[in-house]
Motif scaffolding. Structure first.
Motif, mmCIF file in Angstrom:
data_model
loop_
_atom_site.group_PDB
_atom_site.id
_atom_site.type_symbol
_atom_site.label_atom_id
_atom_site.label_comp_id
_atom_site.label_asym_id
_atom_site.label_seq_id
_atom_site.Cartn_x
_atom_site.Cartn_y
_atom_site.Cartn_z
ATOM 1 N N THR A 273 0.846 -1.193 0.000
ATOM 2 C CA THR A 273 0.000 0.000 0.000
ATOM 3 C C THR A 273 0.880 1.241 0.000
ATOM 4 O O THR A 273 1.917 1.277 0.671
ATOM 5 N N LEU A 274 0.463 2.282 -0.762
ATOM 6 C CA LEU A 274 1.109 3.596 -0.691
ATOM 7 C C LEU A 274 0.340 4.456 0.291
ATOM 8 O O LEU A 274 -0.875 4.634 0.163
ATOM 9 N N MET A 280 0.468 11.025 -7.619
ATOM 10 C CA MET A 280 1.391 10.851 -8.741
ATOM 11 C C MET A 280 1.688 9.383 -9.041
ATOM 12 O O MET A 280 2.022 9.032 -10.168
ATOM 13 N N PHE A 281 1.570 8.507 -8.009
ATOM 14 C CA PHE A 281 2.019 7.127 -8.160
ATOM 15 C C PHE A 281 0.985 6.146 -7.597
ATOM 16 O O PHE A 281 0.122 6.525 -6.803
ATOM 17 N N ALA A 282 1.120 4.891 -8.013
ATOM 18 C CA ALA A 282 0.293 3.796 -7.487
ATOM 19 C C ALA A 282 1.189 2.580 -7.317
ATOM 20 O O ALA A 282 2.241 2.468 -7.958
ATOM 21 N N ILE A 290 5.629 -0.243 -8.428
ATOM 22 C CA ILE A 290 5.175 1.154 -8.410
ATOM 23 C C ILE A 290 5.138 1.667 -9.840
ATOM 24 O O ILE A 290 6.065 1.433 -10.625
ATOM 25 N N SER A 291 4.067 2.392 -10.186
ATOM 26 C CA SER A 291 3.931 2.977 -11.523
ATOM 27 C C SER A 291 3.351 4.372 -11.389
ATOM 28 O O SER A 291 2.860 4.780 -10.337
ATOM 29 N N THR A 292 3.424 5.141 -12.505
ATOM 30 C CA THR A 292 2.925 6.519 -12.509
ATOM 31 C C THR A 292 1.434 6.530 -12.806
ATOM 32 O O THR A 292 0.904 5.653 -13.497
ATOM 33 N N THR A 293 0.740 7.554 -12.281
ATOM 34 C CA THR A 293 -0.698 7.686 -12.514
ATOM 35 C C THR A 293 -1.047 8.890 -13.376
ATOM 36 O O THR A 293 -2.213 9.085 -13.703
#
Length: 409
Positions: A273-274, A280-282, A290-293
């Motif tokens: 969990t973040l 900005m991220f997920a 982790i990837s960008t949103t």
């Protein structure tokens, strides 16, 4: 001589934690070669189940299971030499179905031992199955009975028992005790699966009548059942890099973790969990990727981002153990800003009224296979005068008050 069938059970392998309705993974049962109708094979004990809503089922039409957990034969059942297996399932309103494999083990036949010129008939004797279990971190009371290894010993055939191996006279010592007369195996203190997961030892039986060791020695293992006593841990630095203005869904990096509890159980199944940086991220809840949103990450505005990552075992259940750490995501530069001039013009008539330039014309590809060189041409630039200008933006004069008009200052 009347035949007497003896049945006993031994819970095997890993017991589930008490946080949810579950059954032991395996159950070993000693049974006669032919099981008569209405014969109680075993009694199943559930762990952490709601008594009102628990449903017990048996996946073999030759048997049924009562509400109290008793498994009973419906018809006459033959047990092959290799044994017979079936499943018992339990389910309540709180969790998915839990399944246990029941192993039917055919009892051994009586054996004969020579004594003098006659024979001493040993009554049928039962050894426990080869693996036993104890739960780590058991808080007592001690000593705790694990299993009676031997039963049905005839008064005419008196035995006593000795043991050697891990947990007894080999490291780690003093963990178990065996009653030499009854064959009762006791746990003497708490054990830690992560420090010592399996104890191996050998039990030997001695015939007190002939004062000799019998040929029925039993190698045993005590498997330490895991409890969720170790929180998950982060592995390696949490430092990642991603280009600025990258597209949505660009992979930033993977959070690596470990857990010292038993592999294959929910104790090591981690949920990611973040806690910050979600604008900005997920992060993928199961893989930790982790990837960008969005595509608005701008290095010129903010060159790195700090996000807090939480990991929780038990697949994120409220009972799971938690750890957190901060990941640093650095934005790498892309050529998204054209160059600019510091001044609108570099030419100044008072400093240089004439500038000589040399202009050369070249291809992007270099010359190859030719003796010719790039051509140049001189350019003469004359700088024109823009007229007078003040050396300073303002001039200060001192004038006395009441000075008549027209006075030169």
């Amino acid at each position: 001589m009347a035949k007497c069938f003896i049945s006993s059970t031994c819970l095997m392998l890993i017991l589930s934690c008490v946080e949810s309705c579950s059954l032991p993974r395996s159950l070993y049962v000693i049974v006669p070669e032919t099981i008569p109708p209405e014969y109680q094979v075993a009694k199943v004990e559930t762990v952490g189940c709601d008594a009102k809503s628990t449903l017990l089922t048996v996946k073999d039409p030759s048997f049924t299971i009562n509400s109290n957990g008793a498994v009973v034969a419906l018809t006459s059942v033959s047990v092959a030499e290799r044994g017979r297996t079936f499943f018992v399932c339990a389910q309540d309103n709180s969790r998915p179905e839990s399944k246990m494999k029941v192993h039917l083990v055919r009892s051994t036949m009586p054996t004969k031992h020579q004594r003098g010129q006659g024979f001493l008939i040993r009554s049928k004797r039962r050894w426990a199955p080869p693996n036993l279990t104890v739960v780590e971190n058991y808080v007592g009371p001690y000593p705790k009975l694990i299993e009676r290894l031997v039963s049905d010993t005839s008064a005419r055939y008196k035995l006593f028992y000795t043991v050697e191996g891990e947990g007894f006279n080999k490291y780690p010592t003093g963990v178990f005790n065996l009653n030499r007369d009854t064959g009762d195996l006791f746990l003497l203190k708490a054990v830690d699966r992560e420090a010592f997961p399996v104890y191996s030892f050998v039990v030997r039986s001695w015939d007190t009548v002939i004062n000799k060791e019998t040929d029925e020695n039993l190698p045993l293992k005590v498997v330490v059942d895991d409890v969720n006593d170790n929180p998950p841990e982060f592995v390696g630095p949490l430092q990642f890099m991603v280009p600025e203005h990258c597209s949505v869904g660009t992979v930033v990096g993977k959070v690596n973790t470990t857990d010292k509890d038993q592999i294959g159980t929910d104790h090591v199944k981690i949920r990611y969990t973040l806690l910050t940086g979600t604008d900005m991220f997920a992060i993928h809840a199961e893989t930790g990727v982790i990837s960008t949103t969005n595509n608005t990450l701008d290095r010129e505005l903010k060159d790195n981002h700090l996000v807090v990552v939480q990991i929780q075992d038990m697949n994120g259940a409220p009972s799971g153990l938690v750890a957190t750490s901060t990941a640093t995501i650095v934005l790498s530069d892309i050529n998204d800003n054209p160059p600019t001039f510091m001044k609108t013009s570099p030419l100044d008539y008072e400093k240089t009224n004439n500038v000589q330039l040399q202009i050369t014309a070249q291809n992007q590809a270099p010359l190859n296979g030719s003796s010719a060189s790039w051509q140049s041409i001189p350019v003469n630039v004359s700088v024109t005068n823009e007229g007078p200008e003040f050396s300073a933006p303002s001039i200060r004069f001192i004038v006395k008050e009441n000075t008549p008009n027209g006075t030169v200052i």
